[in-house]
Design an enzyme around this catalytic site. Structure first.
Site, PDB file in Angstrom:
ATOM      1  N   ASP A 128     -17.675  32.362-102.781  1.00 25.08           N
ATOM      2  CA  ASP A 128     -17.767  30.976-103.238  1.00 25.08           C
ATOM      3  C   ASP A 128     -18.734  30.893-104.427  1.00 25.08           C
ATOM      4  OD1 ASP A 128     -17.936  27.920-102.983  1.00 25.08           O
ATOM      5  OD2 ASP A 128     -16.718  28.435-101.243  1.00 25.08           O
ATOM      6  N   HIS A 161     -20.853  23.762-103.719  1.00 27.30           N
ATOM      7  CA  HIS A 161     -19.737  23.983-102.811  1.00 27.30           C
ATOM      8  C   HIS A 161     -20.034  25.089-101.805  1.00 27.30           C
ATOM      9  CE1 HIS A 161     -15.653  25.342-101.598  1.00 27.30           C
ATOM     10  NE2 HIS A 161     -15.311  24.074-101.756  1.00 27.30           N
ATOM     11  N   ASN A 252      -5.149  20.980-101.244  1.00 26.81           N
ATOM     12  CA  ASN A 252      -5.293  19.535-101.090  1.00 26.81           C
ATOM     13  C   ASN A 252      -4.221  18.762-101.862  1.00 26.81           C
ATOM     14  OD1 ASN A 252      -7.685  20.233 -99.732  1.00 26.81           O
ATOM     15  ND2 ASN A 252      -8.904  20.056-101.594  1.00 26.81           N
ATOM     16  N   SER A 315     -11.231  23.097 -97.878  1.00 27.85           N
ATOM     17  CA  SER A 315     -12.400  23.981 -97.909  1.00 27.85           C
ATOM     18  C   SER A 315     -13.288  23.743 -96.702  1.00 27.85           C
ATOM     19  CB  SER A 315     -13.228  23.729 -99.174  1.00 27.85           C
ATOM     20  OG  SER A 315     -12.698  24.364-100.299  1.00 27.85           O
TER      21      SER A 315
END
Length: 386
Positions: A128, A161, A252, A315
């Site tokens: 990430d 994130h 998404n 996520s």
């Protein structure tokens, strides 16, 4: 193969400015790759441009900053793939107060499982944007990790994130902070994504390579792309064969019967998102390509600067599943990735929607661990396809 000729060709075509993009060059024969890697290390002292070439031992490939070039295919018969960009799967965060035990962690029954397992010492590679090592709720949850973008620097998060994902998996702030799903598991931040939440496929491949070399139990992949990459697929397959569970967010885009890559690859566990009402979240991809759902709407978790944020996305759902698997693996370290996928699906909570009985359900950590008791006396079977 004429190694000297190939390395000269590579040296002449490398773009040291990095403006022409990147390409992944794969070798199909291990011995040829091993000799090429050896000669590349030796030649770097004489040809500075070759220092820009990176090596993936797991994929048996070179990552090169260079413009599209057919000469490598035609002259040397090697496999060449464009190195494309990948983005994290999350919406813009909103500010929030300390999370305590967030609703998603409660929803999947994690607190009910903590008397049996807290995920103790399970190693999770989170590929990430890095992590906030100064966050009070993550101080006991983060291991050193690696910065793929700059190996001279720690994997500090400059986006937020990765810190959010780490918090949902393993935050251990107790009564004054936030608790994640598996508060005694260890997060190894693998920084492959930049401050914009963007990464090259090759950086992800090198991150997976690091996870295999450093014996992670789980890899969390809360990101996706629309196009298939054979190089990424092969790398994930090799991680799976090494016994690592790879958990990936589905995307998404509100699509039915479609998920992003790498969640679409068969050797991952693909995750969709649910909301507080227990239904599939409006933004989540859904359908038969999903292996499991998990809370992903208005999820509170850790953020940069010791703070907290609320975010939406598959996520966030993926991090709930990775934490649940950590709880299970702390009890049953011998389970294979294929067995874990089947167990997740078998113990899932049915979703209140048409066709839910035959489709994937929502992860439930407490049920996942209770199912372990019934099977404790059985000898684990060998690896099987997911």
């Amino acid at each position: 193969m004429d190694y000297s000729s190939f390395l000269r060709y590579l040296n002449d075509h490398i773009d040291t400015s990095g403006k022409s993009g990147r390409h992944i060059i794969r070798f199909t024969h291990p011995a040829i790759f091993a000799e090429m890697a050896r000669q590349l290390r030796r030649r770097r002292n004489h040809d500075p441009a070759l220092r820009r070439v990176r090596v993936s031992a797991l994929l048996q490939a070179l990552v090169c900053p260079m413009a599209p070039d057919r000469g490598i295919r035609e002259r040397y018969g090697l496999l060449v793939e464009e190195d494309v960009r990948v983005s994290v799967h999350a919406a813009t965060p909103s500010k929030d107060s300390p999370a305590g035990v967030p609703w998603g962690v409660r929803r999947i029954g994690a607190p009910d499982a903590w008397s049996v397992s807290t995920g103790n010492q399970i190693r999770i590679g989170v590929i990430d944007t890095g992590a906030d090592f100064s966050h009070p709720d993550l101080r006991n949850s983060l291991a050193r990790g690696v910065n793929i973008l700059n190996q001279m620097s720690p994997p500090y998060d400059d986006n937020g994130h990765g810190t959010h994902i780490a918090g949902t998996i393993a935050a251990s702030g107790g009564s004054r902070g936030m608790m994640g799903v598996a508060p005694r598991s260890l997060i190894y931040p693998v920084k492959a994504f930049d401050h914009n939440g963007s990464a090259y496929v090759s950086d992800i491949i090198l991150g997976i390579d690091w996870c295999v070399q450093n014996r992670m139990h789980i890899i969390n992949m809360s990101f996706g792309m629309k196009n298939k990459s054979l190089s990424l697929q092969n790398t994930i397959r090799r991680a799976y064969q090494a016994g690592i569970v790879v958990v990936a967010s589905s995307g998404n885009d509100k699509k039915n019967r479609s998920v992003d890559y790498p969640a679409r690859y068969p050797h991952t566990i693909s995750v969709g998102a649910t909301g507080r009402d227990g239904r599939v979240a409006p933004f989540s991809n859904h359908g038969p390509r999903i292996d499991i759902y998990a809370p992903g709407e208005k999820i509170k978790s850790c953020w940069l600067g010791g703070g907290y944020r609320e975010m939406n996305g598959t996520s966030m759902a993926t991090s709930h599943v990775s934490g649940s698997i950590a709880l299970l693996l702390a009890l049953r370290p011998g389970l294979t990735p294929g067995e874990i996928k089947r167990r997740l699906r078998r113990t899932a909570r049915a979703l209140p929607s048409p066709g839910a009985k035959s489709g994937p359900g929502e992860v439930h950590a407490a049920r996942l661990l209770r199912a372990r008791s019934a099977a404790a006396g059985k000898k684990p079977s060998g690896k099987s396809r997911p």
